[in-house]
Design an enzyme around this catalytic site. Structure first.
Site, PDB file in Angstrom:
ATOM      1  N   GLU A   1      30.841 -18.144 106.854  1.00 12.92           N
ATOM      2  CA  GLU A   1      31.485 -19.110 107.751  1.00 12.92           C
ATOM      3  C   GLU A   1      30.851 -20.493 107.595  1.00 12.92           C
ATOM      4  O   GLU A   1      29.781 -20.633 106.999  1.00 12.92           O
ATOM      5  CB  GLU A   1      31.356 -18.634 109.195  1.00 12.92           C
TER       6      GLU A   1
ATOM      7  N   VAL B   1      33.129 -17.481 113.475  1.00 13.46           N
ATOM      8  CA  VAL B   1      33.242 -16.069 113.091  1.00 13.46           C
ATOM      9  C   VAL B   1      34.689 -15.593 113.257  1.00 13.46           C
ATOM     10  O   VAL B   1      35.238 -14.934 112.370  1.00 13.46           O
ATOM     11  CB  VAL B   1      32.269 -15.194 113.919  1.00 13.46           C
TER      12      VAL B   1
ATOM     13  N   LYS C   1      24.007 -14.128 119.509  1.00 16.69           N
ATOM     14  CA  LYS C   1      23.016 -15.168 119.786  1.00 16.69           C
ATOM     15  C   LYS C   1      22.376 -14.933 121.152  1.00 16.69           C
ATOM     16  O   LYS C   1      23.055 -14.623 122.125  1.00 16.69           O
ATOM     17  CB  LYS C   1      23.678 -16.540 119.704  1.00 16.69           C
TER      18      LYS C   1
END
Ligand code: PSU
Ligand code: MN
Length: 299
Positions: free
Chosen positions: A14, A95, A148
């Site tokens: 990405e 993503v 994350k």
């Protein structure tokens, strides 16, 4: 006559990680390192972006440069792709967008840093990443260091379950916390070698031909950050973001930037290391999957 050259298996990468997750010009160097990590495992890296409304499967140097500089570059989720194409926009793919495009391009394996997920405070804000939806929608294996750690990991894992997305711990029993190797959340399935991982992907797609998988691969030990320290910085950054009313697409990049400041660059180093490691695993997985999908007769 020489036989046609065998196509190397491909790995999707990405570009939002570069445009909005890492500082310039370091991000350009990281993009090269991540791509090289895939190549060194015998697969072909393909970084996705949209340039002036055209979808790019693999970026030329000047295109990567443009995306990495970030000026006039939008952050594109899957739902932004149609508008971006029609309106001639230039953007980095998240993503979710990269999964949609990888699927269209016939690429089964994708490496990123960490997926987006359910944000802290989501019960009020409803801020949940489109990445979760995309995982439930496109049959691509996403190699990431979990989600994350600025997110609410408990809720993120719950959502993955709701959406029917298998989470495979690669050499780990717990869901990795991005900069930190472990969390209190156990993964349902642990796999310790690439061959088995490829078999799991193949079998999953026999059962569920339209659903993705999340391969959770912890940050390398020598680059991992301390859990306590990370928790304190994350709490501070989250509070500041709320006080300044940072929301929507800006939130994730804002938090990553703030954590880089608070940690004096250590989160950036960890992010680079984990992205490279994910690229290595994805490179190996793509190669192995090639064999598995050839031999698994799908009826
Ligand atoms: N992984 C990283 N850094 C990033 C991202 C992933 O190491 O910046 C990006 C991905 O593109 C992911 C996006 O899709 O963050 C999530 O953004 P949001 O929370 O707005 O959905
Ligand atoms: Mn969001």
């Amino acid at each position: 006559m020489r036989p046609p050259e065998k196509k190397r298996p491909q790995v999707a990468l990405e570009s939002t990680l570069y445009a909005f997750g890492l500082p310039h010009p370091k991000n350009v160097e990281v993009a090269w390192r991540v791509a090289r990590a895939v190549s060194e495992k015998g697969s072909e890296p393909k970084t996705f972006a949209v340039i002036d409304g055209t979808i790019k499967v693999g970026l030329q140097d000047h295109e990567l440069d443009r995306v990495a500089k970030g000026k006039g570059v939008k952050k594109l989720a899957a739902s932004d792709l149609g508008p971006a194409m029609a309106l001639g926009l230039t953007g980095a793919t998240t993503v979710s967008a990269t999964m949609a495009l990888a699927h269209g391009a016939g690429i089964k394996v994708f490496a990123t840093g960490g997926i987006g997920g359910v944000h802290r405070g989501a019960s009020e804000t409803f801020d949940e990443s489109q990445d979760l939806w995309a995982l439930s929608r496109y049959p691509v294996a996403v190699v990431s260091a979990g989600a994350k750690s600025v997110l609410d990991l408990d809720k993120t894992v719950e959502r993955l379950e709701t959406f029917g997305v298998p989470v495979i711990g690669y050499r780990t029993d717990t869901f990795p916390a991005f900069y930190v190797r472990e969390s209190h959340l156990r993964v349902q399935h642990r796999v310790d070698d690439i061959k088995t991982l490829a078999r799991v992907c193949g079998a999953h797609w026999r059962m569920h031909p339209n659903v993705g998988l999340l391969v959770a691969n912890p940050v390398p030990a020598d680059a991992a950050l301390d859990e306590q320290e990370m928790a304190a910085w994350t709490a501070q950054a989250t509070d500041e973001a709320a006080a300044q009313r940072v929301t929507g697409k800006e939130l994730t990049p804002w938090l990553l930037r703030r954590l880089a400041e608070l940690s004096e660059g250590r989160t950036v180093e960890a992010n680079v290391a984990l992205a490279e490691e994910n690229a290595r695993v994805a490179g190996e997985l793509a190669k192995e999957l090639h064999h598995v999908l050839e031999t698994l007769s799908v009826v």
